[in-house]
Design a protein around this motif. Structure first.
Motif, PDB file in Angstrom:
ATOM      1  N   SER A  12       0.828  -1.212   0.000  1.00  0.00           N
ATOM      2  CA  SER A  12       0.000   0.000   0.000  1.00  0.00           C
ATOM      3  C   SER A  12       0.859   1.258   0.000  1.00  0.00           C
ATOM      4  CB  SER A  12      -0.909   0.000   1.236  1.00  0.00           C
ATOM      5  OG  SER A  12      -1.634   1.212   1.309  1.00  0.00           O
ATOM      6  N   GLN A  13       0.328   2.319  -0.585  1.00  0.00           N
ATOM      7  CA  GLN A  13       0.976   3.628  -0.531  1.00  0.00           C
ATOM      8  C   GLN A  13       0.158   4.604   0.315  1.00  0.00           C
ATOM      9  OE1 GLN A  13       4.032   4.410  -1.833  1.00  0.00           O
ATOM     10  NE2 GLN A  13       4.158   2.222  -2.299  1.00  0.00           N
ATOM     11  N   GLU A  14      -0.860   4.082   0.974  1.00  0.00           N
ATOM     12  CA  GLU A  14      -1.707   4.928   1.810  1.00  0.00           C
ATOM     13  C   GLU A  14      -1.032   5.250   3.133  1.00  0.00           C
ATOM     14  OE1 GLU A  14      -5.944   3.856   2.076  1.00  0.00           O
ATOM     15  OE2 GLU A  14      -5.462   2.208   0.706  1.00  0.00           O
ATOM     16  N   LYS A  15      -1.450   6.350   3.740  1.00  0.00           N
ATOM     17  CA  LYS A  15      -0.921   6.739   5.046  1.00  0.00           C
ATOM     18  C   LYS A  15      -1.712   6.003   6.130  1.00  0.00           C
ATOM     19  CE  LYS A  15       0.366  10.750   7.837  1.00  0.00           C
ATOM     20  NZ  LYS A  15       0.307  12.216   7.980  1.00  0.00           N
ATOM     21  N   LEU A  16      -1.317   4.779   6.398  1.00  0.00           N
ATOM     22  CA  LEU A  16      -2.026   3.927   7.338  1.00  0.00           C
ATOM     23  C   LEU A  16      -1.482   4.087   8.755  1.00  0.00           C
ATOM     24  CD1 LEU A  16      -2.128   0.676   5.165  1.00  0.00           C
ATOM     25  CD2 LEU A  16      -3.857   2.485   5.307  1.00  0.00           C
ATOM     26  N   ASP A  17      -2.305   3.701   9.721  1.00  0.00           N
ATOM     27  CA  ASP A  17      -1.894   3.723  11.126  1.00  0.00           C
ATOM     28  C   ASP A  17      -1.479   2.323  11.546  1.00  0.00           C
ATOM     29  OD1 ASP A  17      -2.463   6.474  11.813  1.00  0.00           O
ATOM     30  OD2 ASP A  17      -4.576   5.967  11.564  1.00  0.00           O
ATOM     31  N   ILE A  18      -0.261   2.211  12.060  1.00  0.00           N
ATOM     32  CA  ILE A  18       0.314   0.925  12.456  1.00  0.00           C
ATOM     33  C   ILE A  18       0.538   0.915  13.962  1.00  0.00           C
ATOM     34  CG2 ILE A  18       2.194  -0.712  12.053  1.00  0.00           C
ATOM     35  CD1 ILE A  18       0.786   0.021   9.482  1.00  0.00           C
ATOM     36  N   GLY A  36       9.087  -3.979  22.574  1.00  0.00           N
ATOM     37  CA  GLY A  36      10.462  -4.235  22.980  1.00  0.00           C
ATOM     38  C   GLY A  36      11.321  -3.002  22.783  1.00  0.00           C
ATOM     39  N   TYR A  37      12.511  -3.190  22.217  1.00  0.00           N
ATOM     40  CA  TYR A  37      13.392  -2.027  22.012  1.00  0.00           C
ATOM     41  C   TYR A  37      13.210  -1.386  20.634  1.00  0.00           C
ATOM     42  CZ  TYR A  37      16.476  -5.932  20.492  1.00  0.00           C
ATOM     43  OH  TYR A  37      16.999  -7.073  19.922  1.00  0.00           O
ATOM     44  N   GLY A  38      12.084  -1.681  19.979  1.00  0.00           N
ATOM     45  CA  GLY A  38      11.675  -0.875  18.827  1.00  0.00           C
ATOM     46  C   GLY A  38      12.064  -1.365  17.455  1.00  0.00           C
ATOM     47  N   VAL A  39      12.459  -2.629  17.329  1.00  0.00           N
ATOM     48  CA  VAL A  39      12.939  -3.139  16.044  1.00  0.00           C
ATOM     49  C   VAL A  39      11.873  -3.039  14.952  1.00  0.00           C
ATOM     50  CG1 VAL A  39      13.777  -5.175  14.816  1.00  0.00           C
ATOM     51  CG2 VAL A  39      14.574  -4.709  17.137  1.00  0.00           C
ATOM     52  N   VAL A  40      10.693  -3.563  15.219  1.00  0.00           N
ATOM     53  CA  VAL A  40       9.626  -3.593  14.210  1.00  0.00           C
ATOM     54  C   VAL A  40       9.299  -2.183  13.724  1.00  0.00           C
ATOM     55  CG1 VAL A  40       7.175  -4.081  13.839  1.00  0.00           C
ATOM     56  CG2 VAL A  40       8.632  -5.793  14.951  1.00  0.00           C
ATOM     57  N   SER A  41       9.115  -1.265  14.654  1.00  0.00           N
ATOM     58  CA  SER A  41       8.763   0.108  14.280  1.00  0.00           C
ATOM     59  C   SER A  41       9.878   0.802  13.517  1.00  0.00           C
ATOM     60  CB  SER A  41       8.405   0.910  15.533  1.00  0.00           C
ATOM     61  OG  SER A  41       7.191   0.461  16.068  1.00  0.00           O
ATOM     62  N   ALA A  42      11.120   0.612  13.964  1.00  0.00           N
ATOM     63  CA  ALA A  42      12.252   1.256  13.296  1.00  0.00           C
ATOM     64  C   ALA A  42      12.381   0.773  11.855  1.00  0.00           C
ATOM     65  CB  ALA A  42      13.541   0.979  14.069  1.00  0.00           C
ATOM     66  N   VAL A  43      12.222  -0.516  11.650  1.00  0.00           N
ATOM     67  CA  VAL A  43      12.349  -1.078  10.297  1.00  0.00           C
ATOM     68  C   VAL A  43      11.197  -0.612   9.411  1.00  0.00           C
ATOM     69  CG1 VAL A  43      12.301  -3.214   8.960  1.00  0.00           C
ATOM     70  CG2 VAL A  43      13.704  -3.072  11.030  1.00  0.00           C
ATOM     71  N   ILE A  44       9.974  -0.742   9.913  1.00  0.00           N
ATOM     72  CA  ILE A  44       8.814  -0.370   9.092  1.00  0.00           C
ATOM     73  C   ILE A  44       8.831   1.116   8.752  1.00  0.00           C
ATOM     74  CG2 ILE A  44       6.299  -0.090   9.151  1.00  0.00           C
ATOM     75  CD1 ILE A  44       6.130  -2.778  10.554  1.00  0.00           C
ATOM     76  N   LYS A  45       9.141   1.952   9.704  1.00  0.00           N
ATOM     77  CA  LYS A  45       9.152   3.405   9.460  1.00  0.00           C
ATOM     78  C   LYS A  45      10.302   3.794   8.521  1.00  0.00           C
ATOM     79  CE  LYS A  45       7.482   7.561  10.389  1.00  0.00           C
ATOM     80  NZ  LYS A  45       6.158   7.995   9.910  1.00  0.00           N
ATOM     81  N   THR A  46      11.398   3.049   8.551  1.00  0.00           N
ATOM     82  CA  THR A  46      12.514   3.322   7.639  1.00  0.00           C
ATOM     83  C   THR A  46      12.140   2.992   6.197  1.00  0.00           C
ATOM     84  OG1 THR A  46      14.185   2.944   9.360  1.00  0.00           O
ATOM     85  CG2 THR A  46      14.905   2.701   7.074  1.00  0.00           C
ATOM     86  N   PHE A  47      11.498   1.850   6.001  1.00  0.00           N
ATOM     87  CA  PHE A  47      11.123   1.427   4.649  1.00  0.00           C
ATOM     88  C   PHE A  47       9.854   2.120   4.149  1.00  0.00           C
ATOM     89  CE2 PHE A  47      14.028  -2.025   5.621  1.00  0.00           C
ATOM     90  CZ  PHE A  47      14.624  -2.302   4.394  1.00  0.00           C
ATOM     91  N   TYR A  48       8.965   2.468   5.076  1.00  0.00           N
ATOM     92  CA  TYR A  48       7.690   3.100   4.710  1.00  0.00           C
ATOM     93  C   TYR A  48       7.475   4.359   5.554  1.00  0.00           C
ATOM     94  CZ  TYR A  48       7.203  -1.797   3.273  1.00  0.00           C
ATOM     95  OH  TYR A  48       7.422  -3.044   2.751  1.00  0.00           O
ATOM     96  N   PHE A 106       5.941   7.002   5.177  1.00  0.00           N
ATOM     97  CA  PHE A 106       4.621   7.643   5.112  1.00  0.00           C
ATOM     98  C   PHE A 106       3.627   7.022   6.096  1.00  0.00           C
ATOM     99  CE2 PHE A 106       5.009   4.333   1.923  1.00  0.00           C
ATOM    100  CZ  PHE A 106       3.877   3.556   2.142  1.00  0.00           C
ATOM    101  N   LEU A 107       3.980   5.899   6.719  1.00  0.00           N
ATOM    102  CA  LEU A 107       3.080   5.262   7.678  1.00  0.00           C
ATOM    103  C   LEU A 107       3.165   5.937   9.045  1.00  0.00           C
ATOM    104  CD1 LEU A 107       3.721   1.480   6.871  1.00  0.00           C
ATOM    105  CD2 LEU A 107       1.832   2.918   6.089  1.00  0.00           C
ATOM    106  N   ASP A 108       2.046   5.955   9.758  1.00  0.00           N
ATOM    107  CA  ASP A 108       2.023   6.485  11.128  1.00  0.00           C
ATOM    108  C   ASP A 108       2.218   5.328  12.101  1.00  0.00           C
ATOM    109  OD1 ASP A 108       1.640   9.156  10.490  1.00  0.00           O
ATOM    110  OD2 ASP A 108      -0.538   8.959  10.415  1.00  0.00           O
ATOM    111  N   ILE A 109       3.258   5.425  12.903  1.00  0.00           N
ATOM    112  CA  ILE A 109       3.630   4.322  13.792  1.00  0.00           C
ATOM    113  C   ILE A 109       3.344   4.666  15.251  1.00  0.00           C
ATOM    114  CG2 ILE A 109       5.617   3.099  14.781  1.00  0.00           C
ATOM    115  CD1 ILE A 109       5.099   1.888  12.215  1.00  0.00           C
ATOM    116  N   THR A 110       2.727   3.718  15.951  1.00  0.00           N
ATOM    117  CA  THR A 110       2.553   3.806  17.403  1.00  0.00           C
ATOM    118  C   THR A 110       3.192   2.578  18.032  1.00  0.00           C
ATOM    119  OG1 THR A 110       0.477   5.041  17.239  1.00  0.00           O
ATOM    120  CG2 THR A 110       0.906   3.900  19.307  1.00  0.00           C
ATOM    121  N   LEU A 111       3.990   2.787  19.066  1.00  0.00           N
ATOM    122  CA  LEU A 111       4.647   1.705  19.783  1.00  0.00           C
ATOM    123  C   LEU A 111       4.023   1.583  21.167  1.00  0.00           C
ATOM    124  CD1 LEU A 111       6.928   3.639  18.274  1.00  0.00           C
ATOM    125  CD2 LEU A 111       8.459   1.834  19.025  1.00  0.00           C
ATOM    126  N   SER A 112       3.909   0.360  21.642  1.00  0.00           N
ATOM    127  CA  SER A 112       3.351   0.155  22.971  1.00  0.00           C
ATOM    128  C   SER A 112       4.055  -1.005  23.669  1.00  0.00           C
ATOM    129  CB  SER A 112       1.858  -0.141  22.878  1.00  0.00           C
ATOM    130  OG  SER A 112       1.341  -0.474  24.147  1.00  0.00           O
TER     131      SER A 112
END
Length: 214
Positions: free
Chosen positions: A72-78, A84-96, A98-104
């Protein structure tokens, strides 16, 4: 025997700290390297967080499968729950970006590391929520990803699955990774019960990646 019991108790304490608010273990930060696709990452980890020595196989597999299926190229909320120490969010936000990332996460040390790692990856737009499962989360998301804390017990894990359904928008997707020997079949059954569907996207190295759609 006393020494063995002490060592076992110490190991259990370390494992328990992954899903504690304030890990009762001395801080000892270190840097680890991680590569995915054509990108090299460096993360700061610490005692009292999950997989401190390297990015675990399950998280790596979930990221690769997610990226393979995401177009997708849409501005989705993830939502990266149990970040943990943020691996998933760091990778996804680096590659995409335009996505809005929330970590918990419930673990305060993990959340501090996540912020540090995101900033080190030049990521400044994100949200962080301290929460046990979905207790403090009110928003809804297009995609939720989870590497659930197996040692927290089935009750908490199933609570995450139920919360994911409640916090997804219509047609939203939930991705999770789980080891076959740690209850993959019961996870699939539960997700099918909650969502009415559950696709097995891959099986590799004793791990399974599931995707359920709302």
């Amino acid at each position: 025997y006393e020494m063995l019991r002490s060592l076992v108790g110490s190991e259990m304490c370390i494992r328990d700290s992954y899903f504690s608010e304030n890990p009762n273990i001395k801080s000892e930060k270190r840097k680890i390297k991680y590569a995915i696709e054509d990108k090299d990452f460096e993360f700061i980890t610490d005692n009292g967080v999950f997989s401190k020595s390297k990015v675990d196989f399950g998280t790596d597999l979930m990221l690769k499968v997610f990226m393979k299926n995401f177009n997708s190229q849409e501005k989705l909320d993830i939502l990266d729950i149990g970040c943990g120490y943020g691996v998933v969010s760091a990778v996804i936000k680096t590659f995409y970006p335009f996505l809005d990332i929330t970590l918990s996460d419930v673990n305060e040390r993990a959340l501090e590391l996540s912020e540090e790692n995101l900033k080190n990856c030049n990521i400044n737009e994100y949200s962080i929520i301290k929460s046990s499962a979905f207790d403090n989360i009110s928003e809804k998301y297009n995609i939720i990803l989870s590497n659930p804390p197996i040692r927290a017990g089935k009750e908490i894990i199933f609570k995450i699955y139920e919360g994911a359904y409640e916090h997804l928008r219509e047609e939203g997707e939930f991705y999770c990774v789980i080891q076959t020997k740690h209850g993959a079949k019961s996870t699939k059954k539960k997700l099918e019960e909650i969502f009415g569907n559950c696709d097995t996207l891959t099986i590799d190295g004793g791990y399974r990646i599931y995707r359920a759609k709302k």
